[in-house]
Design an enzyme around this catalytic site. Structure first.
Site, PDB file in Angstrom:
ATOM      1  N   GLU A  48       0.869  -1.168   0.000  1.00  0.00           N
ATOM      2  CA  GLU A  48       0.000   0.000   0.000  1.00  0.00           C
ATOM      3  C   GLU A  48       0.906   1.218   0.000  1.00  0.00           C
ATOM      4  OE1 GLU A  48      -3.393   2.197   2.730  1.00  0.00           O
ATOM      5  OE2 GLU A  48      -2.737   0.188   3.308  1.00  0.00           O
ATOM      6  N   ARG A 273       4.968 -12.523  10.044  1.00  0.00           N
ATOM      7  CA  ARG A 273       5.607 -11.206   9.868  1.00  0.00           C
ATOM      8  C   ARG A 273       7.009 -11.241  10.451  1.00  0.00           C
ATOM      9  NH1 ARG A 273       1.829  -7.155   8.991  1.00  0.00           N
ATOM     10  NH2 ARG A 273       3.276  -5.458   9.276  1.00  0.00           N
ATOM     11  N   LYS A 283       4.423   0.979   9.457  1.00  0.00           N
ATOM     12  CA  LYS A 283       4.531   2.212   8.679  1.00  0.00           C
ATOM     13  C   LYS A 283       3.945   3.400   9.433  1.00  0.00           C
ATOM     14  CE  LYS A 283       2.964   0.238   4.881  1.00  0.00           C
ATOM     15  NZ  LYS A 283       2.466   0.032   3.512  1.00  0.00           N
TER      16      LYS A 283
HETATM   17  P1  ATP Z   1       2.696  -2.001   8.049  1.00  0.00           P
HETATM   18  O1  ATP Z   1       2.003  -2.745   9.128  1.00  0.00           O
HETATM   19  O2  ATP Z   1       4.132  -1.768   8.285  1.00  0.00           O
HETATM   20  O3  ATP Z   1       1.999  -0.757   7.655  1.00  0.00           O
HETATM   21  P2  ATP Z   1       1.447  -3.369   5.913  1.00  0.00           P
HETATM   22  O4  ATP Z   1       1.232  -4.813   6.023  1.00  0.00           O
HETATM   23  O5  ATP Z   1       0.280  -2.492   6.128  1.00  0.00           O
HETATM   24  O6  ATP Z   1       2.679  -2.987   6.815  1.00  0.00           O
HETATM   25  P3  ATP Z   1       1.628  -3.329   3.081  1.00  0.00           P
HETATM   26  O7  ATP Z   1       2.084  -2.237   2.224  1.00  0.00           O
HETATM   27  O8  ATP Z   1       0.186  -3.665   3.075  1.00  0.00           O
HETATM   28  O9  ATP Z   1       2.087  -2.973   4.543  1.00  0.00           O
HETATM   29  O10 ATP Z   1       2.511  -4.625   2.851  1.00  0.00           O
HETATM   30  C1  ATP Z   1       2.849  -5.148   1.606  1.00  0.00           C
HETATM   31  C2  ATP Z   1       3.204  -6.584   1.800  1.00  0.00           C
HETATM   32  O11 ATP Z   1       4.292  -6.714   2.703  1.00  0.00           O
HETATM   33  C3  ATP Z   1       2.049  -7.368   2.386  1.00  0.00           C
HETATM   34  O12 ATP Z   1       1.906  -8.583   1.706  1.00  0.00           O
HETATM   35  C4  ATP Z   1       2.441  -7.557   3.819  1.00  0.00           C
HETATM   36  O13 ATP Z   1       1.875  -8.713   4.333  1.00  0.00           O
HETATM   37  C5  ATP Z   1       3.965  -7.608   3.736  1.00  0.00           C
HETATM   38  N1  ATP Z   1       4.563  -7.186   4.989  1.00  0.00           N
HETATM   39  C6  ATP Z   1       4.368  -6.020   5.650  1.00  0.00           C
HETATM   40  N2  ATP Z   1       5.047  -5.993   6.808  1.00  0.00           N
HETATM   41  C7  ATP Z   1       5.704  -7.177   6.894  1.00  0.00           C
HETATM   42  C8  ATP Z   1       6.575  -7.767   7.864  1.00  0.00           C
HETATM   43  N3  ATP Z   1       6.908  -7.131   8.989  1.00  0.00           N
HETATM   44  N4  ATP Z   1       7.052  -8.999   7.610  1.00  0.00           N
HETATM   45  C9  ATP Z   1       6.735  -9.648   6.486  1.00  0.00           C
HETATM   46  N5  ATP Z   1       5.927  -9.152   5.535  1.00  0.00           N
HETATM   47  C10 ATP Z   1       5.396  -7.939   5.735  1.00  0.00           C
HETATM   48 MG    MG Z   2      -1.494  -3.074   4.745  1.00  0.00          MG
END
Ligand code: ATP
Ligand code: MG
Length: 581
Positions: A48, A273, A283
């Site tokens: 995102e 994660r 983020k």
């Molecule tokens: P955050 O919680 O940091 O905002 P998010 O999951 O909302 O992260 P996205 O941009 O939606 O961020 O993530 C893109 C991809 O990266 C998704 O498939 C998500 O599952 C993966 N991802 C995000 N954070 C992690 C993490 N700490 N470990 C492994 N994969 C991750």
């Molecule tokens: Mg997300």
């Protein structure tokens, strides 16, 4: 043809035979055996664009692009841009740069969920026509309140029984902009008593009159993540939709939409994660740090963002090797930051040229060294660039009568087990001579400002012909030839292993480490570093790995300490502290 970055240069030739085993690979291998997707492997990385990527994302990138590469498949880069108010093009640009840098190759498959808004709208209409979706006049807040709990069923919306005609009419008017934000939603008609809260008539579309970074004002209704995501996967013919564990409970909904619509159905697989000690990977919290200027930006070298790690001097190879080692599992845990640093040192050890640099200079004068007829006498000493890699060759380092050494390498009153320079003691100057400390000069406050030594001309290159030994070798630079630099030393950004653990009434920012940055503005470097390019990495002998910061100017080099060498002296000191207690 797009070049495949970093495959050749890293030796990253994982094949199904050599790759580490994990349960996601096993699923794919099984699907290949049963020819479930006609032998295809097609994954996607779906960020995102609401912030910069961090080391947790690297794990997902490594997994999605890595599996595609391993099985001769494809991996798409797809921006999950369904939330207009939080997304910016700055984030899109940085994400593209970071995925590329990490070696992800989406070839020509860069997509945006917003490209599919038209198709998603059509599918929502299809659900309404099938009696599986309805327009609800409750606000999103009320919808949440009436959803029930894990032990209590939710309440059915009074609008649940609306006719298909009314629903079609109202949904069209939502799209036409007749209603303000939050006035209505489109909801799936599933089961308000489902034990899975995600199936209690979830919202499919909400009204938002915000401007979208790509579609502008074209839409004022936006699909929710759960609807947009699976349907985007379907449009792109993804085979394995790999996401993190918190989406496990969303999988029934992912499946429900695809089944109701009767469209191509990818398989969602969840993995753990990445969490790291002393590090926050959210983020939202990283954005707080940036907005409140608690760090200098998304690419501050203390940040766990990919751009921060890059600026700090991390290599893509180190990050990928780390991710590979961490692997995937079905339970969330926390990985030691030290493991990431281990892979960083492993990689830099192979590629970084060794140089001599003095961070906190102390003048050392060799009283019996020849003065020279005109100006200083200078010798060019041979120094090896990388003992791990002969092909990196050697260089000349100027040696002269006045040198700088590290303040830490001299003690007027040396404790036990301190073997470096001290009054009356002889040590080796790396690539130079043996020197013996004869006297010191002090300022009014008693601080040592200069040490005077004699050298043994017979020890040139660092060995005594009579076979006598010294217990320590220290590094130095020639004062006349040294170039000036600013060196930035970093410590962890947070003092607590789990930065989310706070005392009552405190924010996570209370755990920020006030000593996470130390700037040394008077460092002295050997002259071979003149003109070093931003981004290049060196090992400062005995001190650690350092990389040239983009703040560097021709007249002032700026270095970041990427990671320290394991400091054996610090360990000894700690041990003796303990035993003396
Ligand atoms: P955050 O919680 O940091 O905002 P998010 O999951 O909302 O992260 P996205 O941009 O939606 O961020 O993530 C893109 C991809 O990266 C998704 O498939 C998500 O599952 C993966 N991802 C995000 N954070 C992690 C993490 N700490 N470990 C492994 N994969 C991750
Ligand atoms: Mg997300």
């Amino acid at each position: 043809m797009h070049p495949r970055p970093s495959e050749a240069d890293t030796g990253e030739t994982t094949t199904p035979e050599t790759a580490p085993s994990n349960f996601i690979r096993d699923i794919i291998l099984d699907d290949l055996k049963t020819n479930k997707y006609g032998g295809r492997v097609h994954t996607r990385f779906p960020p995102e664009p609401n912030g910069y990527l961090h080391i947790g994302h690297a794990k997902s990138i490594q997994l999605n692009f890595g599996l595609a590469r391993e099985f001769g498949g494809k991996c798409n880069l797809r921006f999950d841009d369904t939330n207009p108010s939080r997304e910016e093009t700055e984030y899109v640009d940085s994400i593209i740069e970071d995925v590329k840098w990490l070696g992800g190759d989406w070839e020509n498959r860069l997509f945006y969920a917003s490209d599919y808004f038209g198709q998603l709208y059509e599918w929502a209409v299809q659900l309404i026509k099938a009696g599986q979706a309805y327009v609800c006049d409750l606000t999103p807040e009320q919808v949440r309140q009436q959803r029930g709990t894990l032990t209590e069923a939710g309440q059915e919306s009074p609008y649940r029984g609306r006719s298909v005609e009314d629903n079609l009419d109202l949904f069209a008017r939502m799209k036409a902009g007749e209603f303000p934000d939050g006035a209505r939603t489109l909801r799936a008609k599933i089961d308000m008593a489902s034990p899975n809260l995600n199936l209690r008539d979830p919202i499919i579309y909400r009204i938002s009159h915000a401007e979208h970074h790509r579609t502008g004002k074209q839409w004022c209704i936006y699909p929710m993540y759960d609807f947009a995501h699976g349907e985007s996967d379907s449009i792109e013919s993804i085979t394995h939709s790999i996401c993190t564990l918190e989406f496990e409970d969303h999988r029934p909904l992912y499946d429900w939409y695809l089944e109701q619509l009767g469209i191509y159905h990818p398989r969602q697989i969840e993995f753990d994660r990445l969490n790291l000690t002393y590090t926050l990977l959210s983020k939202r919290k990283l954005l707080t740090l940036v907005q409140n200027k608690l760090v200098q930006g998304w690419d501050d070298p203390r940040m766990p963002t990919i751009s921060g790690l890059r600026r700090r001097g991390y290599t893509p190879e180190a990050i990928r090797n780390f991710c590979r080692r961490v692997g995937v599992s079905k339970t969330n845990g926390t990985t030691e930051l030290g493991l990431l640093e281990y892979f960083l040192r492993e990689d830099l050890n192979k590629r970084a040229a060794r140089v001599m640099a003095v961070l906190r200079p102390l003048r050392l004068v060799i009283d019996n060294y020849p003065e020279g007829q005109i100006g200083q006498e200078v010798e060019q000493m041979d120094a090896v660039n990388n003992p791990e890699d002969e092909s990196m060759g050697s260089r000349k380092v100027p040696f002269s009568r006045v040198l700088y050494i590290e303040q830490d390498d001299f003690r007027e009153d040396p404790p036990k087990q301190y073997f470096r320079l001290a009054p009356g003691r002889e040590v080796r100057l790396r690539y130079g001579y043996f020197v013996t400390c004869r006297s010191v000069l002090k300022d009014a406050s008693g601080r040592v400002t200069e040490i005077h030594c004699t050298y043994d001309p017979a020890t040139r290159g660092g060995n005594a012909p009579d076979g006598r030994k010294v217990k320590s070798t220290i590094h130095w630079v020639s004062a006349e030839h040294a170039i000036d630099a600013e060196v930035r030393l970093y410590d962890t950004l947070f003092t607590r292993e789990d930065p989310n653990q706070v005392d009552e009434g405190q924010e996570f920012t209370a755990n920020l480490n006030p000593q996470s940055l130390e700037v040394l503005s008077g460092a002295k470097l050997e002259p071979s570093l003149r003109g070093a390019a931003a981004g290049s990495s060196f090992q400062f002998e005995r001190l650690g790995y350092f990389s040239v910061d983009p703040d560097t100017k021709p007249d002032k080099l700026v270095f970041n300490r990427t990671v320290a060498l394991r400091d054996t002296w610090a360990k000894i000191e700690k041990k003796s502290e303990k035993t003396s207690k």
